[in-house]
Design a protein around this motif. Structure first.
Motif, PDB file in Angstrom:
ATOM      1  N   ARG A  74     -13.342  11.264  70.557  1.00 25.46           N
ATOM      2  CA  ARG A  74     -13.909  10.481  69.455  1.00 25.46           C
ATOM      3  C   ARG A  74     -13.290   9.093  69.347  1.00 25.46           C
ATOM      4  O   ARG A  74     -13.978   8.097  69.169  1.00 25.46           O
ATOM      5  CB  ARG A  74     -13.693  11.250  68.147  1.00 25.46           C
ATOM      6  CG  ARG A  74     -14.150  10.485  66.923  1.00 25.46           C
ATOM      7  CD  ARG A  74     -14.155  11.358  65.703  1.00 25.46           C
ATOM      8  NE  ARG A  74     -14.482  10.563  64.529  1.00 25.46           N
ATOM      9  CZ  ARG A  74     -14.229  10.956  63.291  1.00 25.46           C
ATOM     10  NH1 ARG A  74     -13.657  12.126  63.073  1.00 25.46           N
ATOM     11  NH2 ARG A  74     -14.561  10.183  62.287  1.00 25.46           N
ATOM     12  N   TRP A  75     -11.965   9.024  69.432  1.00 27.18           N
ATOM     13  CA  TRP A  75     -11.291   7.758  69.125  1.00 27.18           C
ATOM     14  C   TRP A  75     -10.855   6.984  70.353  1.00 27.18           C
ATOM     15  O   TRP A  75     -10.572   5.783  70.274  1.00 27.18           O
ATOM     16  CB  TRP A  75     -10.073   8.005  68.244  1.00 27.18           C
ATOM     17  CG  TRP A  75     -10.406   8.512  66.890  1.00 27.18           C
ATOM     18  CD1 TRP A  75     -10.099   9.741  66.382  1.00 27.18           C
ATOM     19  CD2 TRP A  75     -11.122   7.823  65.847  1.00 27.18           C
ATOM     20  NE1 TRP A  75     -10.567   9.859  65.105  1.00 27.18           N
ATOM     21  CE2 TRP A  75     -11.201   8.692  64.746  1.00 27.18           C
ATOM     22  CE3 TRP A  75     -11.706   6.540  65.747  1.00 27.18           C
ATOM     23  CZ2 TRP A  75     -11.840   8.345  63.562  1.00 27.18           C
ATOM     24  CZ3 TRP A  75     -12.326   6.198  64.564  1.00 27.18           C
ATOM     25  CH2 TRP A  75     -12.386   7.086  63.483  1.00 27.18           C
ATOM     26  N   GLY A  77      -5.701   3.905  71.742  1.00 22.02           N
ATOM     27  CA  GLY A  77      -6.966   3.503  71.131  1.00 22.02           C
ATOM     28  C   GLY A  77      -7.757   2.667  72.120  1.00 22.02           C
ATOM     29  O   GLY A  77      -7.204   2.185  73.102  1.00 22.02           O
ATOM     30  N   ASP A  90      -7.856   2.280  65.402  1.00 22.18           N
ATOM     31  CA  ASP A  90      -9.235   1.833  65.536  1.00 22.18           C
ATOM     32  C   ASP A  90      -9.458   0.750  64.488  1.00 22.18           C
ATOM     33  O   ASP A  90      -8.999   0.884  63.352  1.00 22.18           O
ATOM     34  CB  ASP A  90     -10.207   3.006  65.324  1.00 22.18           C
ATOM     35  CG  ASP A  90     -11.594   2.652  65.814  1.00 22.18           C
ATOM     36  OD1 ASP A  90     -11.745   2.349  67.018  1.00 22.18           O
ATOM     37  OD2 ASP A  90     -12.537   2.652  64.999  1.00 22.18           O
TER      38      ASP A  90
END
Ligand SMILES: Nc1ncnc2c1ncn2[C@@H]1O[C@H](COP(=O)(O)OP(=O)(O)O)[C@@H](O)[C@H]1O
Ligand SMILES: [Mg+2]
Length: 237
Positions: A230-231, A38, A208
């Motif tokens: 995306r993350w 992350g 996240d």
């Protein structure tokens, strides 16, 4: 499947007024190698610290081998079989490699040092060198080797590859594979080197804002560039 080795149930924790872990839940099974990834600041280090008892829980609970360890102190958790290698390589710079390892032996015989030297032959070559004479990779090896001498059943590794050259990263990952094969230890590894860590891990969770937003087999995640973009905010090559 059998009972998980480690369970986090809706863990809430933070510093002062800030909430960092926000209902973090996860299960880890025996012999698993879990990658925790992350963006910066999402709570990965805080999660490892909460598991180790270095950050108190505000809510939720943590079970290890089926028992609630939420209120145990870090020393008691280590005695139960939790090992932790913090992001700042945790060695004594004024001591030699061998002296550092002896400090990790607890009540085990000195011959147990051979386990560390089998896993990390470089440490055997450097056994009489001082901590400050070691390269970054060697310091990391020493830090991991010392934690392993306590015979944990789960080891928490916080960005062990950080700042290391590619060849040294490969050498460390090879040793981590051997470590899992020899000892059957379970691993939670936090890492920014996504390709490398997903190649090593069996399963992966993405954090996240202090909670799990994605979970899958490590190999499947490696192929999912949309999710990673995306993350984690990075393309995987
Ligand atoms: N000792 C601390 N005191 C106050 N805030 C902290 C402390 N350690 C971390 N934080 C904050 O908690 C958040 C999560 O940090 P951390 O768990 O280190 O994230 P990560 O390891 O994912 O980069 C960040 O916003 C960070 O600034
Ligand atoms: Mg961190």
């Amino acid at each position: 499947m059998s009972q998980p080795l480690l369970q986090l149930h809706d863990v809430v924790a933070g510093y002062g007024p800030t909430t960092v872990l926000d209902n973090l839940s996860l299960n880890l099974y025996e012999r698993e190698r879990l990658a925790m990834i992350g963006r910066n600041g999402v709570g990965k280090t805080t999660a490892l610290r909460a598991i180790m008892g270095l950050v108190p829980l505000r809510q939720g609970r943590i079970l290890f081998q089926g028992e609630d360890i939420s209120t145990l102190n870090p020393h008691e958790r280590a005695q139960r079989g939790l090992g932790y290698v913090p992001q700042t390589r945790d060695i004594f710079p004024s001591l030699t490699v061998e002296e550092n390892l002896l400090a990790g032996l607890k009540h085990r015989p000195r011959s147990a040092l051979d386990e560390a030297y089998t896993l990390f032959p470089r440490l055997a070559e450097r056994r009489y060198n001082g901590g400050t004479q070691l390269s970054g990779g060697e310091q990391q090896m020493l830090s991991v080797a010392r934690a392993l001498l306590g015979q944990p059943s789960l080891i928490l590794l916080d960005e062990p590859l950080e700042g290391l050259a590619p060849l040294i990263r490969l050498e460390l990952l090879r040793a981590f594979r051997l470590m899992a094969e020899i000892t059957g230890i379970a691993v939670i590894i936090v890492e920014q080197q996504i390709n490398e860590v997903l190649g090593y891990a069996s399963r992966a969770v993405i954090l996240d804002h202090g909670t799990v937003v994605h979970e899958s087999e490590a190999q499947a995640l490696l192929a999912d560039s949309d999710i990673l973009e995306r993350w984690v905010g990075m393309a995987v090559h």
